[in-house]
Motif scaffolding. Structure first.
Motif, short mmCIF file in Angstrom:
data_model
loop_
_atom_site.label_atom_id
_atom_site.label_comp_id
_atom_site.label_asym_id
_atom_site.label_seq_id
_atom_site.Cartn_x
_atom_site.Cartn_y
_atom_site.Cartn_z
N LEU A 251 0.83 -1.21 0.00
CA LEU A 251 0.00 0.00 0.00
C LEU A 251 0.86 1.25 0.00
O LEU A 251 0.55 2.24 -0.67
N ALA A 254 1.97 1.80 -3.46
CA ALA A 254 0.87 2.25 -4.31
C ALA A 254 0.54 3.71 -4.02
O ALA A 254 0.25 4.49 -4.94
N GLN A 258 0.68 7.44 -6.20
CA GLN A 258 -0.36 8.49 -6.25
C GLN A 258 0.21 9.83 -5.78
O GLN A 258 -0.53 10.80 -5.64
N LEU A 284 -7.14 1.20 -4.50
CA LEU A 284 -6.07 0.35 -3.98
C LEU A 284 -6.62 -0.87 -3.24
O LEU A 284 -5.96 -1.90 -3.15
N SER A 474 -10.27 -7.45 -2.22
CA SER A 474 -9.75 -6.84 -3.46
C SER A 474 -10.50 -7.31 -4.71
O SER A 474 -10.42 -6.65 -5.73
#
Lengths: 523, 245
Positions: A251, A254, A258, A284, A474
């Protein structure tokens, strides 16, 4: 005092193979050290574990080079059976490797082989049953009557009874429900234990681990060090290589893409203070929504039973629409596979009604689907036109193994081939995947997740049976919780997968990403 | 015979009784053996009557072969029947086929008595302890017992996978052609599983010819020997009474 394990230049090559399956590599484990061995699928982790007490080459034909010492003694100076007095091995397929007829037989087996006095063995067996959290009456239960998860707990208890100086464990939590997996990890990785463990499920074990050794795809050591350091410095690289890293690491990377910088963390909750109010976490954590189509299948007041078995599920009412992905979660032995056969129409419900076209199941063991000599031939046997078969293989990333026998593929490749067979002809409007990520590396799980969402976008109704709450979060739009012979909850995935009271009641655990879901719903 | 009798004297007694049933060509003895075994199962081991009847079905079907052959093809099947008849006086004077039929039932019920009142694990352990069955053979036997239900589960999964491939529901019972097609995959599964089990047992320290202890070795008690003797005495008394009557 010599280290429990010390290897230099260790390399293993199977007969007729052109390259080494693993190595050359050096590794050592100090007394009381708990070491996690990570790496992509097929990098030779299990092969390496098998070589440590000499099972390779003495029981499994292969060539081993380099020097390998256990407690200062060359491994090959004793037989693998001789090493059982100091080394306990917990095998990946624990349910197929139990030796005893009853639970007590199994726990006593290794101790009897060492000719220990019967009174001492009995005391150790009783102690191990208690430590593993098994009820005392389990001692007389027959192994054949236990479920897969229960057998795995017995295998763990047997390792505890062995009281070995070094434990080698190959994916010990793979088929366990979260509560059982956490208990197993806490016992195996208790402080003071010397252990080398291979596991893809990092959640239950990572906080116990002293050092991580990561193997690359070529079977050589990529990086070694304390988990926090390894994942902070190499997390990006490891994730790109398809190796499992903690959810917090993935995370963080990710979020960085961003433009949201987060310092290295290993717990998801540690990300929260660094999130700006404008952060968009939905892409995400959650699947991209697909407009639901018409209803595909419905079970109404159904009672379901396995073939020739007693009814295990009653009053089941559930419906699924095209393009919808339903996660099916539940403790070991809850009847998830039985519900799958009923939902698919393979077995009619004993009571109640099933409506809708027949569906297909991708079984947990993908080998059940194979009957041809090559991956390509499997597709043509499934009804795919010969000129299109190569394209389907390419779509699933299997072009390079088109001419290989399906049984020789890696577990990830086998799962993808089984799914390719079921989805290539658009024959099935309903597809049920039983533990699709079991035994897969991160890249393999990502591939499966991508295909699940692709199929949903095409209008296929999907059911995903899994123990992995974060994977369910997910890919699934909806989650049903199956326990005690009935559906206990059925609703949107984010709502159920953070309902910790309900999940804990049935031995499950909320998604690791639950704190982020709460953050998303903040006022 | 009670369920807690040591497996080895129980095995010996059952074999002796089956031997007597084979040698004594007497309808009364066969009926008595069958009834005694059934009674011990029903009252002693609490096996329901419906289960006893169900257990008798395969033996009855086998026995019907003798009965039908004897009744319909008496002249053609004379040799086997004559050989059996010469083993002893046929009492009472009934069709030899009937005696052979009940002999099959009697032997079957005695076998069921042993199988249903004996813990297979304890039997294997007793064989290892008292008859020096090598441990690798003993644990291979236990693995074979584990393998049976596992093979059943694998068979069901393979049948379901085949049903999916052929786009039909799962049949309740497989057709012979379906079973033939699944033989090789099942054999491959059994071989792979056996290989894994053998490796695991070696890793847990099992060595051929190496001494090993046993946590619970089942001792032969005086009561076991008394019960064994009692069983023999009952058999002798029955044979004596039949000879005199």
């Amino acid at each position: 005092m010599p280290d429990p394990l010390h290897g230099e230049g260790v390399a293993i090559r199977y007969p007729f193979a052109a390259t080494d399956a693993v190595g050359p590599l050096s590794l050592h484990i100090a007394r009381g050290e708990r070491v996690l061995l990570l790496g992509p699928s097929g990098c030779g982790k299990s092969t390496l574990l098998h070589s440590l007490t000499g099972l390779i080459p003495q029981a499994i034909p292969a060539e081993r080079r380099g020097t390998l010492r256990l407690f200062g003694q060359e491994v090959q100076t004793r037989s693998p059976a001789d090493w059982a007095d100091r080394v306990a091995i917990l095998f990946q397929d624990a349910d197929q490797t139990l030796a005893g007829f009853t639970v007590a037989d199994e726990l006593a087996f290794a101790l009897e082989n060492r000719s220990l006095p019967p009174d001492l063995i009995a005391a150790r067996v009783t102690q191990a049953i208690g430590r593993a959290g098994l009820a005392p009456d389990w001692a007389t239960r027959r192994i054949a009557t236990l479920s897969g998860g229960q057998k795995q707990r017995v295998a763990l208890a047997a390792v505890l009874a062995q009281d070995a100086d070094l434990v080698i464990a190959d994916e010990p939590t793979a088929s366990l429900a979260p509560a059982a997996a956490q208990m197993m990890a806490d016992l195996l990785l208790a402080p003071g234990q010397t252990i080398l463990i291979v596991d893809h499920r990092l959640g239950p074990i990572l906080h116990h681990i002293d050092r991580v050794i990561v193997l690359g795809a070529n079977g050589q050591v990529l990086v070694s060090g304390p988990p926090a350091e390894v994942f902070a410095q190499q997390g990006d690289r490891l994730t790109q290589m398809g190796i499992w890293t903690p959810l917090a690491t993935r995370l963080r990377l990710a979020l960085a893409r961003q433009g949201i910088p987060v310092p290295p963390v290993t717990a998801v909750s540690d990300i929260l203070p660094h999130l700006p109010p404008s952060a968009d976490l939905a892409p995400l954590l959650l699947p991209r929504p697909v407009p639901p189509g018409p209803e595909v299948v419905r079970l109404q007041d159904a009672a379901c039973a396995p073939p020739f078995g007693p009814t295990v599920l009653r009053g089941i009412s559930i419906a699924l629409r095209g393009g919808e992905v339903l996660g099916l979660l539940g403790p070991n032995g809850a009847g998830k596979s039985t519900l799958a056969t009923c939902l698919s129409g393979l077995l009619p419900p004993r009571e109640g009604v099933r409506t809708g076209p027949a569906g297909a199941i991708a079984f947990q063991n993908p080998e059940s689907h194979f009957r041809a000599d090559t991956a390509l031939a499997e597709l043509t046997a499934a009804g795919v036109a010969p000129d299109k078969a190569a394209g389907v293989l390419a779509e699933w990333g299997l072009s390079q193994v088109a001419q290989q026998h399906p049984f020789t593929l890696s577990i990830g490749q086998k799962r993808r081939l089984a799914l390719a067979l079921l989805t290539a002809t658009d024959r099935w409007p309903l597809l049920i995947l039983d533990e699709p990520t079991s035994g897969l590396d991160h890249a393999g799980a990502e591939t499966i997740a991508r295909h699940i969402r692709r199929l949903a976008a095409k209008g296929t109704a999907l059911v995903v049976i899994t123990h992995d709450a974060d994977f369910a979060l997910s890919v699934c739009d909806r989650v049903a919780l199956l326990a005690e012979g009935a559906i206990q909850a059925d609703g949107p995935a984010p709502g159920i997968l953070r309902g910790s009271a309900l999940l804990h009641r049935f031995g499950l655990a909320p998604a690791e990403a639950a704190p982020l879901l709460d953050w998303m719903d903040r006022p | 015979m009670r369920p807690t009798l040591h497996p080895l004297p129980k095995l010996a007694l059952c074999l002796i009784w089956i031997g007597a049933s084979v040698l004594v060509f007497d309808l009364r003895f066969q009926l008595l053996t069958w009834a005694l075994a059934a009674l011990l199962l029903w009252r002693g081991a609490r096996v329901p009557l419906w289960k006893l009847l169900a257990l008798s079905v395969p033996f009855a079907l086998f026995g019907f072969g003798f009965l039908i052959t004897s009744l319909l093809f008496n002249a053609e099947s004379g040799f086997a029947v004559q050989m059996a008849r010469e083993q002893g006086a046929v009492q009472p004077d009934v069709s030899p086929g009937l005696v052979l039929f009940f002999r099959t039932l009697a032997c079957g019920m005695v076998s069921a008595l042993f199988a249903l009142t004996t813990d297979p694990g304890q039997l294997v352990r007793a064989l290892m302890t008292h008859l020096r069955l090598p441990a690798p053979f003993g644990f291979a036997l236990m693995q074979a017992m584990h393998l049976v239900p596992d093979l059943g589960r694998e068979l069901q999964t393979l049948r379901m996978a085949r049903a999916i491939q052929q786009g039909r529901p799962l049949r309740r019972l497989p057709r012979p052609t379906e079973l033939m097609a699944l033989t090789i995959p099942l054999l491959a599964f059994a071989i792979r599983r056996a290989g894994r089990a053998a490796i695991a047992m070696e890793a847990k320290g099992l060595r051929p010819g190496h001494p090993r202890s046993q946590m619970h070795s089942l001792p032969l008690r005086t009561t076991d020997l008394i019960l064994f003797g009692l069983g023999l005495a009952v058999l002798a008394a029955v044979l004596l009474l039949l000879r005199q009557g």
